[in-house]
Design a protein around this motif. Structure first.
Motif, short mmCIF file in Angstrom:
data_model
loop_
_atom_site.label_atom_id
_atom_site.label_comp_id
_atom_site.label_asym_id
_atom_site.label_seq_id
_atom_site.Cartn_x
_atom_site.Cartn_y
_atom_site.Cartn_z
N ALA A 258 0.87 -1.18 0.00
CA ALA A 258 0.00 0.00 0.00
C ALA A 258 0.90 1.23 0.00
N ASP A 259 0.72 2.10 -1.01
CA ASP A 259 1.63 3.22 -1.14
C ASP A 259 1.14 4.17 -2.23
N GLY A 260 1.89 5.26 -2.39
CA GLY A 260 1.66 6.16 -3.49
C GLY A 260 2.36 5.63 -4.73
N PHE A 261 1.70 5.74 -5.88
CA PHE A 261 2.25 5.31 -7.16
C PHE A 261 2.04 6.42 -8.19
N LEU A 262 2.82 6.38 -9.24
CA LEU A 262 2.58 7.25 -10.38
C LEU A 262 1.77 6.46 -11.39
N SER A 263 0.57 6.94 -11.70
CA SER A 263 -0.25 6.26 -12.70
C SER A 263 0.34 6.43 -14.08
N ASN A 264 1.12 7.51 -14.26
CA ASN A 264 1.88 7.76 -15.49
C ASN A 264 2.92 8.81 -15.13
N CYS B 213 -2.58 3.37 -4.01
CA CYS B 213 -3.07 2.04 -4.38
C CYS B 213 -2.71 1.02 -3.30
N MET B 214 -3.53 -0.01 -3.23
CA MET B 214 -3.18 -1.20 -2.46
C MET B 214 -3.13 -2.36 -3.46
N ILE B 215 -1.97 -2.99 -3.51
CA ILE B 215 -1.73 -4.06 -4.49
C ILE B 215 -1.51 -5.36 -3.74
N THR B 216 -2.18 -6.40 -4.21
CA THR B 216 -2.02 -7.71 -3.59
C THR B 216 -1.61 -8.73 -4.66
N ALA B 217 -0.86 -9.73 -4.24
CA ALA B 217 -0.38 -10.75 -5.16
C ALA B 217 -0.09 -12.03 -4.38
#
Length: 306
Positions: A189-195, A299-303
């Motif tokens: 869970a963190d800040g990301f650049l969408s572009n 975003c929160m990303i899970t895998a």
């Protein structure tokens, strides 16, 4: 009562003199500015909160705790007799202590590069009664030799992946994959650049200043991050866009900043070092580069490791 005394000691003992340098190291930043996070969270939750419909948006600590709960939920360890979980970039261990309250039989580990955080996290863990259950270690989560031979049911990075190198955070993800058991879950869970499309040059300079303040080389590019997960063999990947979930806690920034400036700067006794000033400036800059004004999103990303 004990935790309150330790919190006061943490703030009192971390009066590090400012240094004149072209770049502040991660260890220096968190050693000097770390105690100031008490103004944000009495439990030293060093992240944004998660707002649920019907919750009180003025109760910041409740939203911060909810974010811990959301990470735990996505690790999917319910039903495991004694899950082993690892926090990559644990700070002062607030999320680990939160997990300990919900999972009394779990084995919980955290790693941080900052010796100051290790020392005081251990003290806070003892005060919370989970000193035997929660172990905080000094180390680099990008070091491939670190924690060799360990396998965890879940690994997570809550607003700490940003400090990893590269726009895909490849070494962090490679180590997370190595440290997970087959079937284990990863949550980031963190800040990301969408572009990388900034509105103009000024906004890009603001972004660069934000990264400098928080000792970040670059935020992850979401597409590159997801591609690296796939390349490493993670499956069942999901992306949740939580910008609106964290927005109510972000809205607390002006008030917390103003209160901090009055109590710690105007009437405080500690010297305001460069790292401490950076910690004040960064949250102010954040809305100027975040969605909908800029390309930064939460975003929160899970895998799952197959």
């Amino acid at each position: 009562m004990i935790a309150a005394k330790i919190r006061e000691e943490v703030i009192a003992q971390s009066d590090v003199a400012g240094r004149i340098a072209s770049k502040i190291s991660l260890e220096e930043y968190y050693s000097e500015a770390g105690p100031d996070y008490a103004a944000w969270s009495r439990e030293f939750n060093m992240h944004f909160g998660y707002y649920c419909a019907g919750a009180n948006p003025f109760h910041r600590e409740g939203m911060l705790e909810q974010m811990n709960g959301e990470v735990l939920k996505r690790l999917k360890v319910d039903g495991m007799a004694q899950p082993e979980l690892l926090d990559l970039g644990c700070g002062l261990g607030a999320t680990l202590r939160s997990f300990a309250r919900h999972l009394p039989d779990a084995k919980l580990f955290g790693v941080t590069r900052v010796p100051w955080q290790v020392e005081h996290a251990r003290a806070l863990n003892e005060a919370a009664g989970c000193g035997q259950q929660v172990r905080v270690m000094e180390g680099d989560y990008e070091d491939t030799a670190f924690l060799s031979g360990c396998n965890y049911d879940g690994v997570y990075a809550l607003e700490s992946s940003c400090h990893a190198h590269g726009i895909d955070k490849g070494m962090l993800l490679k180590n997370a994959h190595r440290l997970l058991k087959p079937g284990g879950r990863l949550v980031v869970a963190d800040g990301f650049l969408s572009n990388d499309r900034f509105v103009n040059g000024l906004q890009e300079r603001i972004y660069r200043k934000l990264c400098e303040c928080w000792v970040i080389e670059d935020l992850a590019r979401l597409d590159r991050f997801m591609a690296r997960l796939e390349q490493l063999g993670f499956r069942d990947t999901t992306v949740e866009y939580l910008q609106m979930r964290v927005a109510p806690s972000v809205a607390h920034i002006p008030w917390v900043t103003l209160k901090f400036l009055l109590t710690d700067v105007v009437f405080g006794k500690k010297a305001m070092t460069r790292a401490r000033w950076n910690n004040v400036l960064a949250p102010v800059l954040l809305p100027l580069v975040s969605a909908p004004l800029g390309p930064m999103t939460y975003c929160m990303i899970t895998a799952t490791k197959i």
